[in-house]
Design a protein around this motif. Structure first.
Motif, PDB file in Angstrom:
ATOM      1  N   GLN A   1      24.980 -10.649  26.909  1.00  0.00           N
ATOM      2  CA  GLN A   1      24.376 -11.280  25.728  1.00  0.00           C
ATOM      3  C   GLN A   1      23.229 -12.198  26.117  1.00  0.00           C
ATOM      4  OE1 GLN A   1      26.943 -13.865  23.423  1.00  0.00           O
ATOM      5  NE2 GLN A   1      25.199 -14.717  22.325  1.00  0.00           N
TER       6      GLN A   1
ATOM      7  N   GLU B   1      19.417 -11.629  24.889  1.00  0.00           N
ATOM      8  CA  GLU B   1      18.747 -12.650  24.083  1.00  0.00           C
ATOM      9  C   GLU B   1      17.472 -13.151  24.767  1.00  0.00           C
ATOM     10  OE1 GLU B   1      20.706 -15.246  21.227  1.00  0.00           O
ATOM     11  OE2 GLU B   1      22.430 -15.146  22.590  1.00  0.00           O
TER      12      GLU B   1
ATOM     13  N   LYS C   1      29.212 -10.430  19.127  1.00  0.00           N
ATOM     14  CA  LYS C   1      27.895 -11.024  19.373  1.00  0.00           C
ATOM     15  C   LYS C   1      26.944  -9.982  19.963  1.00  0.00           C
ATOM     16  CE  LYS C   1      29.420 -15.818  20.067  1.00  0.00           C
ATOM     17  NZ  LYS C   1      29.560 -16.930  21.047  1.00  0.00           N
TER      18      LYS C   1
ATOM     19  N   VAL D   1      23.355  -8.785  18.405  1.00  0.00           N
ATOM     20  CA  VAL D   1      22.092  -8.846  19.140  1.00  0.00           C
ATOM     21  C   VAL D   1      21.424  -7.479  19.178  1.00  0.00           C
ATOM     22  CG1 VAL D   1      21.007  -9.357  21.364  1.00  0.00           C
ATOM     23  CG2 VAL D   1      22.852 -10.805  20.537  1.00  0.00           C
TER      24      VAL D   1
ATOM     25  N   LYS E   1      24.425  -5.260  12.452  1.00  0.00           N
ATOM     26  CA  LYS E   1      24.795  -6.450  11.689  1.00  0.00           C
ATOM     27  C   LYS E   1      25.789  -6.114  10.586  1.00  0.00           C
ATOM     28  CE  LYS E   1      21.486  -9.053  13.650  1.00  0.00           C
ATOM     29  NZ  LYS E   1      20.441  -9.671  12.840  1.00  0.00           N
TER      30      LYS E   1
ATOM     31  N   ASP F   1      28.103 -19.455  15.537  1.00  0.00           N
ATOM     32  CA  ASP F   1      27.294 -18.673  16.476  1.00  0.00           C
ATOM     33  C   ASP F   1      27.015 -17.287  15.936  1.00  0.00           C
ATOM     34  OD1 ASP F   1      27.254 -20.780  18.239  1.00  0.00           O
ATOM     35  OD2 ASP F   1      28.795 -19.961  19.574  1.00  0.00           O
TER      36      ASP F   1
ATOM     37  N   ASP G   1      24.462 -17.395  13.168  1.00  0.00           N
ATOM     38  CA  ASP G   1      23.122 -17.584  13.725  1.00  0.00           C
ATOM     39  C   ASP G   1      22.553 -16.252  14.215  1.00  0.00           C
ATOM     40  OD1 ASP G   1      20.907 -19.323  14.819  1.00  0.00           O
ATOM     41  OD2 ASP G   1      21.641 -18.464  16.686  1.00  0.00           O
ATOM     42  N   LEU G   2      23.356 -15.477  14.927  1.00  0.00           N
ATOM     43  CA  LEU G   2      22.892 -14.175  15.416  1.00  0.00           C
ATOM     44  C   LEU G   2      22.670 -13.203  14.263  1.00  0.00           C
ATOM     45  CD1 LEU G   2      25.189 -13.742  18.544  1.00  0.00           C
ATOM     46  CD2 LEU G   2      22.733 -14.214  18.541  1.00  0.00           C
TER      47      LEU G   2
ATOM     48  N   ARG H   1      19.200 -13.884  12.709  1.00  0.00           N
ATOM     49  CA  ARG H   1      18.024 -13.799  13.578  1.00  0.00           C
ATOM     50  C   ARG H   1      17.633 -12.344  13.815  1.00  0.00           C
ATOM     51  NH1 ARG H   1      18.069 -17.463  18.848  1.00  0.00           N
ATOM     52  NH2 ARG H   1      15.959 -16.626  18.769  1.00  0.00           N
TER      53      ARG H   1
ATOM     54  N   SER I   1      17.104  -8.998  15.739  1.00  0.00           N
ATOM     55  CA  SER I   1      17.816  -8.424  16.877  1.00  0.00           C
ATOM     56  C   SER I   1      16.838  -8.098  18.005  1.00  0.00           C
ATOM     57  CB  SER I   1      18.539  -7.145  16.448  1.00  0.00           C
ATOM     58  OG  SER I   1      17.577  -6.119  16.182  1.00  0.00           O
TER      59      SER I   1
END
Length: 302
Positions: free
Chosen positions: A86, A90, A153, A157, A161, A178, A181-182, A185, A187
């Motif tokens: 991860q 990221e 997670k 990423v 989703k 967390d 938030d991902l 945002r 990907s």
């Protein structure tokens, strides 16, 4: 014994690190005549730094079946590697958002190295017989890899989703935050498409600015943009290198999913999963789902 702390008078210490722990390391090496230190008052620095004593207390099988220990250790290794993968994905995503393709390529290469280790970790579990598995399966109740927030997670990423997938973790406030938030945002793949659009390729505006909480939907215009990238496979084309690096990631994700499917099929066949799913059918659907879909589909057209 050293009689001075001057870097100029100690060949073990580079001048640019004078006054740092390098002096202490050089002093120990000289005092020990090159042999390792063998005497410590408390935990060795190695154990203290990496938390080894804590780590080795985390294997708590609930039965006497030896295969359960391998199951627990294999699972824990995977969770640690999820964290590493991860972080690297990221960092690659953020590099792309900053138009730093070389930086993104470096992080993607490191990510695929970690993914290879992650995939190899299935070897710890893949040869378990159903008889062995049945002797401890009831001990973990409803526990299921589906509930792994580390793996969730990774999926977020990548761009897979789904807001409902946060629900299992709502009782873990930090974890849920967390994941949200991902979810909200761009990907890794979104960042790549945004870069292509900034470079003048025909990525539609709806792919570059959209509701990031929604799962990505393939678009023929995105496939055309990638086809233009592949039209120039010169090693100097950084977008071509990026496309192939993303494929390296995608292929390993698919391999991970297939290894998971095979491990489950070998140990429990078509029985229902412990977490309430229909087991193999659920996993098989994930195997069929392409990561970075246009990078796969264009291979049928170029």
């Amino acid at each position: 014994m050293l009689t001075t702390t001057s870097a100029q008078q100690c060949p073990y210490i580079p001048a640019d690190v004078e006054g740092t722990d390098a002096e202490a390391r050089a002093r120990r090496a000289q005092e020990n005549a090159g042999q390792p230190t063998l005497s410590f008052d408390r935990n060795t620095p190695y154990v203290a730094y990496a938390g080894i004593d804590t780590l080795l207390r985390l294997q708590n099988p609930r039965t006497d079946e030896p295969a359960e220990t391998a199951f627990i250790i294999g699972t824990q290794i995977m969770e640690l590697l999820f964290v590493l993968v991860q972080e690297r994905w990221e960092r690659a995503r953020d590099a792309l958002e900053n138009d730093d393709v070389p930086g993104a390529l470096a992080w993607l290469r490191r990510a695929t190295a970690a993914q290879d280790v992650l995939n190899d970790s299935w070897k710890l579990l893949g040869d378990m017989s159903p008889t062995e598995f049945n002797r401890f399966r009831d001990s973990f109740g409803e526990a299921s890899g589906f509930q792994s927030f580390g793996y969730r997670k990774l999926e977020f990423v990548l761009g897979n989703k789904s807001a409902p997938m946060i629900r299992p973790h709502k009782g873990m406030a930090g974890v849920a935050a967390d994941l949200r938030d991902l979810l909200e945002r761009p990907s890794l793949y979104d960042a790549a498409l945004r870069l292509l659009r900034r470079r003048g390729l025909p990525v539609p505006a709806g792919a570059a600015e959209r509701d990031w909480t929604q799962e990505y939907a393939p678009d023929a215009r995105v496939e055309e943009a990638w086809a233009r990238v592949y039209a120039d496979d010169n090693p100097g084309n950084d977008l071509y290198l990026l496309a192939e690096a993303l494929m390296d990631v995608a292929e390993r994700v698919t391999r991970w999913r297939h290894l998971h499917l095979m491990a489950v099929k070998r140990t429990m066949g078509g029985k229902p999963g412990s977490g309430g799913s229909n087991g193999l059918t659920w996993l098989a659907r994930n195997v069929e789902k392409d990561v970075f879909p246009e990078l796969w589909s264009l291979r049928s057209t170029i």
